[in-house]
Design a protein around this motif. Sequence first.
Motif, PDB file in Angstrom:
ATOM      1  N   ASP A  20     -83.626 -11.669 -37.937  1.00  3.87           N
ATOM      2  CA  ASP A  20     -83.836 -12.857 -37.116  1.00  3.87           C
ATOM      3  C   ASP A  20     -84.918 -13.767 -37.695  1.00  3.87           C
ATOM      4  O   ASP A  20     -85.609 -14.473 -36.957  1.00  3.87           O
ATOM      5  CB  ASP A  20     -84.243 -12.446 -35.687  1.00  3.87           C
ATOM      6  N   TRP A  21     -85.072 -13.755 -39.012  1.00  5.91           N
ATOM      7  CA  TRP A  21     -86.183 -14.471 -39.623  1.00  5.91           C
ATOM      8  C   TRP A  21     -86.134 -15.970 -39.358  1.00  5.91           C
ATOM      9  O   TRP A  21     -87.172 -16.615 -39.174  1.00  5.91           O
ATOM     10  CB  TRP A  21     -86.216 -14.206 -41.124  1.00  5.91           C
ATOM     11  N   LEU A  22     -84.930 -16.568 -39.312  1.00  4.49           N
ATOM     12  CA  LEU A  22     -84.830 -18.012 -39.120  1.00  4.49           C
ATOM     13  C   LEU A  22     -85.275 -18.402 -37.706  1.00  4.49           C
ATOM     14  O   LEU A  22     -86.043 -19.358 -37.527  1.00  4.49           O
ATOM     15  CB  LEU A  22     -83.405 -18.480 -39.375  1.00  4.49           C
ATOM     16  N   GLN A  23     -84.804 -17.669 -36.718  1.00  6.21           N
ATOM     17  CA  GLN A  23     -85.217 -17.944 -35.346  1.00  6.21           C
ATOM     18  C   GLN A  23     -86.723 -17.706 -35.173  1.00  6.21           C
ATOM     19  O   GLN A  23     -87.413 -18.471 -34.492  1.00  6.21           O
ATOM     20  CB  GLN A  23     -84.432 -17.058 -34.373  1.00  6.21           C
ATOM     21  N   ARG A  24     -87.211 -16.650 -35.803  1.00  3.23           N
ATOM     22  CA  ARG A  24     -88.646 -16.370 -35.734  1.00  3.23           C
ATOM     23  C   ARG A  24     -89.448 -17.505 -36.345  1.00  3.23           C
ATOM     24  O   ARG A  24     -90.493 -17.923 -35.799  1.00  3.23           O
ATOM     25  CB  ARG A  24     -88.938 -15.062 -36.482  1.00  3.23           C
ATOM     26  N   HIS A  25     -88.977 -18.032 -37.479  1.00  2.00           N
ATOM     27  CA  HIS A  25     -89.670 -19.127 -38.147  1.00  2.00           C
ATOM     28  C   HIS A  25     -89.712 -20.363 -37.250  1.00  2.00           C
ATOM     29  O   HIS A  25     -90.757 -21.038 -37.142  1.00  2.00           O
ATOM     30  CB  HIS A  25     -88.956 -19.439 -39.463  1.00  2.00           C
ATOM     31  N   ARG A  26     -88.605 -20.672 -36.586  1.00  2.00           N
ATOM     32  CA  ARG A  26     -88.570 -21.840 -35.710  1.00  2.00           C
ATOM     33  C   ARG A  26     -89.509 -21.673 -34.527  1.00  2.00           C
ATOM     34  O   ARG A  26     -90.221 -22.610 -34.143  1.00  2.00           O
ATOM     35  CB  ARG A  26     -87.134 -22.067 -35.226  1.00  2.00           C
ATOM     36  N   GLN A  27     -89.519 -20.488 -33.931  1.00  2.00           N
ATOM     37  CA  GLN A  27     -90.407 -20.243 -32.799  1.00  2.00           C
ATOM     38  C   GLN A  27     -91.874 -20.304 -33.226  1.00  2.00           C
ATOM     39  O   GLN A  27     -92.735 -20.781 -32.483  1.00  2.00           O
ATOM     40  CB  GLN A  27     -90.096 -18.876 -32.186  1.00  2.00           C
ATOM     41  N   LEU A  28     -92.143 -19.803 -34.428  1.00  2.00           N
ATOM     42  CA  LEU A  28     -93.510 -19.835 -34.931  1.00  2.00           C
ATOM     43  C   LEU A  28     -93.992 -21.272 -35.117  1.00  2.00           C
ATOM     44  O   LEU A  28     -95.133 -21.622 -34.763  1.00  2.00           O
ATOM     45  CB  LEU A  28     -93.590 -19.073 -36.255  1.00  2.00           C
ATOM     46  N   LEU A  29     -93.130 -22.129 -35.657  1.00  2.00           N
ATOM     47  CA  LEU A  29     -93.495 -23.533 -35.812  1.00  2.00           C
ATOM     48  C   LEU A  29     -93.663 -24.221 -34.465  1.00  2.00           C
ATOM     49  O   LEU A  29     -94.519 -25.100 -34.307  1.00  2.00           O
ATOM     50  CB  LEU A  29     -92.435 -24.260 -36.648  1.00  2.00           C
ATOM     51  N   ALA A  30     -92.843 -23.825 -33.485  1.00  2.00           N
ATOM     52  CA  ALA A  30     -92.964 -24.413 -32.149  1.00  2.00           C
ATOM     53  C   ALA A  30     -94.318 -24.082 -31.531  1.00  2.00           C
ATOM     54  O   ALA A  30     -94.992 -24.949 -30.965  1.00  2.00           O
ATOM     55  CB  ALA A  30     -91.833 -23.921 -31.252  1.00  2.00           C
ATOM     56  N   VAL A  31     -94.730 -22.822 -31.645  1.00  2.00           N
ATOM     57  CA  VAL A  31     -96.022 -22.411 -31.089  1.00  2.00           C
ATOM     58  C   VAL A  31     -97.169 -23.080 -31.843  1.00  2.00           C
ATOM     59  O   VAL A  31     -98.102 -23.615 -31.229  1.00  2.00           O
ATOM     60  CB  VAL A  31     -96.166 -20.876 -31.137  1.00  2.00           C
ATOM     61  N   SER A  32     -97.112 -23.066 -33.171  1.00  2.00           N
ATOM     62  CA  SER A  32     -98.209 -23.633 -33.957  1.00  2.00           C
ATOM     63  C   SER A  32     -98.342 -25.135 -33.752  1.00  2.00           C
ATOM     64  O   SER A  32     -99.461 -25.662 -33.674  1.00  2.00           O
ATOM     65  CB  SER A  32     -98.015 -23.312 -35.438  1.00  2.00           C
ATOM     66  N   PRO A  61    -103.823 -10.956 -42.878  1.00  2.00           N
ATOM     67  CA  PRO A  61    -103.356 -11.457 -41.590  1.00  2.00           C
ATOM     68  C   PRO A  61    -101.839 -11.403 -41.461  1.00  2.00           C
ATOM     69  O   PRO A  61    -101.110 -11.557 -42.450  1.00  2.00           O
ATOM     70  CB  PRO A  61    -103.861 -12.903 -41.566  1.00  2.00           C
ATOM     71  N   ALA A  62    -101.360 -11.189 -40.255  1.00  2.00           N
ATOM     72  CA  ALA A  62     -99.924 -11.193 -39.979  1.00  2.00           C
ATOM     73  C   ALA A  62     -99.399 -12.627 -39.927  1.00  2.00           C
ATOM     74  O   ALA A  62    -100.162 -13.592 -39.952  1.00  2.00           O
ATOM     75  CB  ALA A  62     -99.653 -10.477 -38.656  1.00  2.00           C
ATOM     76  N   LEU A  63     -98.088 -12.766 -39.889  1.00  2.00           N
ATOM     77  CA  LEU A  63     -97.323 -14.002 -39.685  1.00  2.00           C
ATOM     78  C   LEU A  63     -97.067 -14.811 -40.948  1.00  2.00           C
ATOM     79  O   LEU A  63     -96.253 -15.720 -40.935  1.00  2.00           O
ATOM     80  CB  LEU A  63     -97.976 -14.906 -38.631  1.00  2.00           C
ATOM     81  N   GLY A  64     -97.744 -14.531 -42.053  1.00  2.00           N
ATOM     82  CA  GLY A  64     -97.349 -15.100 -43.329  1.00  2.00           C
ATOM     83  C   GLY A  64     -97.748 -16.547 -43.556  1.00  2.00           C
ATOM     84  O   GLY A  64     -98.582 -17.127 -42.864  1.00  2.00           O
ATOM     85  N   LEU A  65     -97.094 -17.161 -44.560  1.00  2.00           N
ATOM     86  CA  LEU A  65     -97.485 -18.474 -45.061  1.00  2.00           C
ATOM     87  C   LEU A  65     -97.187 -19.591 -44.073  1.00  2.00           C
ATOM     88  O   LEU A  65     -97.954 -20.550 -43.964  1.00  2.00           O
ATOM     89  CB  LEU A  65     -96.772 -18.746 -46.389  1.00  2.00           C
ATOM     90  N   ALA A  66     -96.067 -19.499 -43.345  1.00  2.00           N
ATOM     91  CA  ALA A  66     -95.713 -20.561 -42.396  1.00  2.00           C
ATOM     92  C   ALA A  66     -96.809 -20.755 -41.363  1.00  2.00           C
ATOM     93  O   ALA A  66     -97.144 -21.886 -40.991  1.00  2.00           O
ATOM     94  CB  ALA A  66     -94.382 -20.229 -41.721  1.00  2.00           C
ATOM     95  N   TRP A  67     -97.386 -19.657 -40.905  1.00  2.00           N
ATOM     96  CA  TRP A  67     -98.474 -19.735 -39.937  1.00  2.00           C
ATOM     97  C   TRP A  67     -99.770 -20.189 -40.616  1.00  2.00           C
ATOM     98  O   TRP A  67    -100.530 -20.993 -40.061  1.00  2.00           O
ATOM     99  CB  TRP A  67     -98.670 -18.383 -39.270  1.00  2.00           C
ATOM    100  N   SER A  68    -100.037 -19.702 -41.815  1.00  2.00           N
ATOM    101  CA  SER A  68    -101.278 -20.048 -42.518  1.00  2.00           C
ATOM    102  C   SER A  68    -101.424 -21.547 -42.730  1.00  2.00           C
ATOM    103  O   SER A  68    -102.535 -22.089 -42.677  1.00  2.00           O
ATOM    104  CB  SER A  68    -101.335 -19.336 -43.869  1.00  2.00           C
ATOM    105  N   ASN A  69    -100.304 -22.239 -42.958  1.00  2.00           N
ATOM    106  CA  ASN A  69    -100.356 -23.674 -43.220  1.00  2.00           C
ATOM    107  C   ASN A  69    -100.751 -24.496 -42.004  1.00  2.00           C
ATOM    108  O   ASN A  69    -101.041 -25.694 -42.130  1.00  2.00           O
ATOM    109  CB  ASN A  69     -98.998 -24.160 -43.737  1.00  2.00           C
ATOM    110  N   GLN A  70    -100.758 -23.892 -40.822  1.00  2.00           N
ATOM    111  CA  GLN A  70    -101.101 -24.617 -39.603  1.00  2.00           C
ATOM    112  C   GLN A  70    -102.574 -24.494 -39.235  1.00  2.00           C
ATOM    113  O   GLN A  70    -103.019 -25.074 -38.250  1.00  2.00           O
ATOM    114  CB  GLN A  70    -100.249 -24.090 -38.426  1.00  2.00           C
TER     115      GLN A  70
END
Length: 359
Positions: free
Chosen positions: A220-232, A273-282
């Motif tokens: 479910d990586w794509l859905q997870r990525h979208r939700q992560l961007l929504a929260v950030s 840290p957890a959540l990877g690069l997509a989260w780090s950029n925020q």
Amino acid sequence: MSTAGKWAENPALNPRIQAALRRVPLSVEEVLALNAAVLQRSTGLSRADVETLRAAARSGPAPKPALLLSDVPALASGCSVVDRLLRGGLPVGGVTELFGPSAVGKTQLALQICLSVQYPRQHGGLQSGAVYVSTEDRFPSRRLQQLISEQPSLRQDVPLSLIHELHLSDGVYVEHAADLPSLLSCLLKRVSLLLSRGLVRLLVVDSVAALFRSEFEACDWLQRHRQLLAVSSELQRISRQFGAAVLCINQAVDLVNQQQDQGPGPAPSSFGPALGLAWSNQLTARLMLCREAGLLTHGDQSSAPRSLRVTFAPHLPDQSEGGVTAAGVWREGLRGEEPNDQRAASSERATSSLSEQGT
């Protein structure tokens, strides 16, 4: 923002864009600075509408120079040693991550800052409250009350009469989010309402990784990525729109089993840290709290030493000192030793060692 009202009345923009700007006030500076994905998420507009909005921003009057994070007030942690490392404290108007292994003291420091935000500006606060969003464990209300009772010991820079006048327990609002829809709803509605009324200027999310690690499978990586961007993006909106400090506690992961990039800044060899690069950029800043070897004593108390390091913070002019070492978690909260105290302790250890060699 000051220019948001004029945007909403601009006849060159279609009614759909005007309605979005009335719902989510954005200045010219923010429209030009934020990327398209964040603008789409925060306004609910389509990509075409976002491009129209940006074109109108570029064709309007020249925006004012962006305010640097180093120019805005910082939120003190309550510990002078930590605040020196952070050049005053947490940046206001940005998202700060605090990560580290379990039971290292991340929640302790977050609770401490929830009290610090309530003090007047001359004592490092923002004269407002804090909202604490818990996503996994029960809120540690007993520990919060203990920290409140021990404030005279920790905050010796604050008059005792002022500490009693503040009623610190009334300034911490607690929310619980058991899943991602609940978290987003909480941020969009209840947290935004508290911020808009001026009741809070600090948002703590503990922890941001818990819901993502429990709700998604590897496929479910794509859905997870979208939700992560929504929260950030929502956290970014809150920090910028309301001029608030946002502190996100993040879990640590074993780097041996972690295949993705952890983002900017150095990381320890054993965990990151957890959540990877997509989260780090925020993030505006990333702090690492970890446990060190040894034992600290403070009166009748003892604590394992901690170290707090800045692993990423472009707004800080110099990070060469590496971090706060010999910080302990005491009854009054997380507190680091002053450099003079550390040098005195080192001198005592060296003297003791020489005495033993002489005998």
